[in-house]
Scaffold this active site. Sequence first.
Site, mmCIF file in Angstrom:
data_model
loop_
_atom_site.group_PDB
_atom_site.id
_atom_site.type_symbol
_atom_site.label_atom_id
_atom_site.label_comp_id
_atom_site.label_asym_id
_atom_site.label_seq_id
_atom_site.Cartn_x
_atom_site.Cartn_y
_atom_site.Cartn_z
ATOM 1 N N HIS A 212 -65.387 25.838 -34.639
ATOM 2 C CA HIS A 212 -66.383 24.968 -34.014
ATOM 3 C C HIS A 212 -67.132 24.131 -35.048
ATOM 4 C CE1 HIS A 212 -70.018 27.348 -35.133
ATOM 5 N NE2 HIS A 212 -69.233 28.407 -34.972
ATOM 6 N N CYS B 41 -67.037 33.523 -36.226
ATOM 7 C CA CYS B 41 -66.335 32.281 -35.927
ATOM 8 C C CYS B 41 -66.172 31.446 -37.193
ATOM 9 C CB CYS B 41 -67.086 31.487 -34.864
ATOM 10 S SG CYS B 41 -67.058 32.258 -33.236
#
Length: 500
Positions: free
Chosen positions: A392, A411
Amino acid sequence: MFERTGPRVLAALLAAGVSTAAFAQQAAQQVTAPPPATTAIPAPQPGQTPVPVPVAPVQAPLPDLTPDQADQVRRLIVQGRIAQGLRYSTAEAEVLPADPQGLVRAALDYARAIHIGRLDTADFQEDWALRPAAWDPLPGFTQAVAGNRIPAWFAGLTPQYEGYDNLRKGLARYRRVEAAGGWSTIAAGPDMALGASGARVAALRARLAVEDGEVVATGDKFDAALKEAVVRAQRRYGLPPTGVVSTGTLAALNVPVSSRVRQIMANMERWRWMPKEMPVDRIQVNIAAAQVAVFEGDKPVMSMRGATGKPGGGETPMLASSIHSVVLNPPWNVPAGIAQRELFPKGSAYLARNGFKVIGTGAARRLQQQPSHSALGKYKFDFANPFAVYLHDTPGKGIFSSYDRLASHGCIRLERPGDLARLLLDGSTEWTPEAIDAALAKGETKRADLPKDVAVYLLYWTAYASQSGTMNFRGDPYGWDKTLATKIESRSAAQALAAR
């Protein structure tokens, strides 16, 4: 773009899977990993007695070896276990079964070790989700015996990647360094920089010369040539290329060669978990170096810095999956643990100010951060996995100027998410660059499906070789090299006991 056909992958994985000389040079100019860990993988204890080669039981008829084939198998196992990084050093004794059937079992065990690794399913941590498929060596070995092509069969079992072969060559080089006495520790002291002189500078020259053939090993002056050698070393170890030998550089140089040997062996083991072929179009993340690379047609076309999971609870897992869509203007559905530990305690005013919406009540309440404030930025790249991790964007771009970028909750934050989104959506009739820009400008959450799913690999490489053969090392931020070595030693000891 991103066709799923092509030749067998032979590209080396560098810090994030780099395969060409030009890309390797670019990656070397973007050194991104934290300083190497100074702790060593445990060494065998002095005076340790030789143990038999672990032999796994086989529940099927075994082929009969001719005397010549038996001798051939013995030589291949003894030589191969050293060359393929299955045994620590040539000084360790190798004990092979004397009976023919026992030798065949040893050959099958060796075949498994070089093809899919030495761990049992139960040995894998939950976040080591990149695992080899089950494989039975007996049918292939039986055919190789019948066709009298045993050496060729064994040769085809090792990972057929240039990255693995470069590590194998690097292992041989560092073992030669170790056999010659290794390198001496450089004494602690003030930073060494251009213009310095004395005994510590002389020790620095001698140390650098072991790994860098361009360094003049004698002399006690820190001149311009030595500064360049320090910069090269800092790039090899993933340190800021300042040309100044400060605490971090000194620690990296003082890691003993025996630890580097074990580090190479740990990474060779992980190569055996890799699929035997990878898609020629893919994204690779090196977790340890926090680096991302994109491949088209098995050639690198894009690289960028990333930010991966922080040690101590936020580790990014190793896994393989496929990106299927890009979410534009994504909200952040905060994991329950993060919400409870880090956000709810800050109070309702903080939550409102930072765009968090409380959904539900009581113990079931959760947080969602709205797209206008989202910690995921403007782009989220989704792929199926049991850890709820993804790639992301991030509003906090400052992290990408740091050399220590292990900072996320698991992440992978991306330095150039917009470029990646446009590359992956190239060919979509709906999601043209203009349509992407329009959706982003409106601020609405939209899911853009990719024209074709794109493979993504989250990998943990702490040792790799450039195409020139130069070994590069990174830290072991999660301690997985040490954990892997311990698990292998425990598994080998248990198998050896069972074989007695």
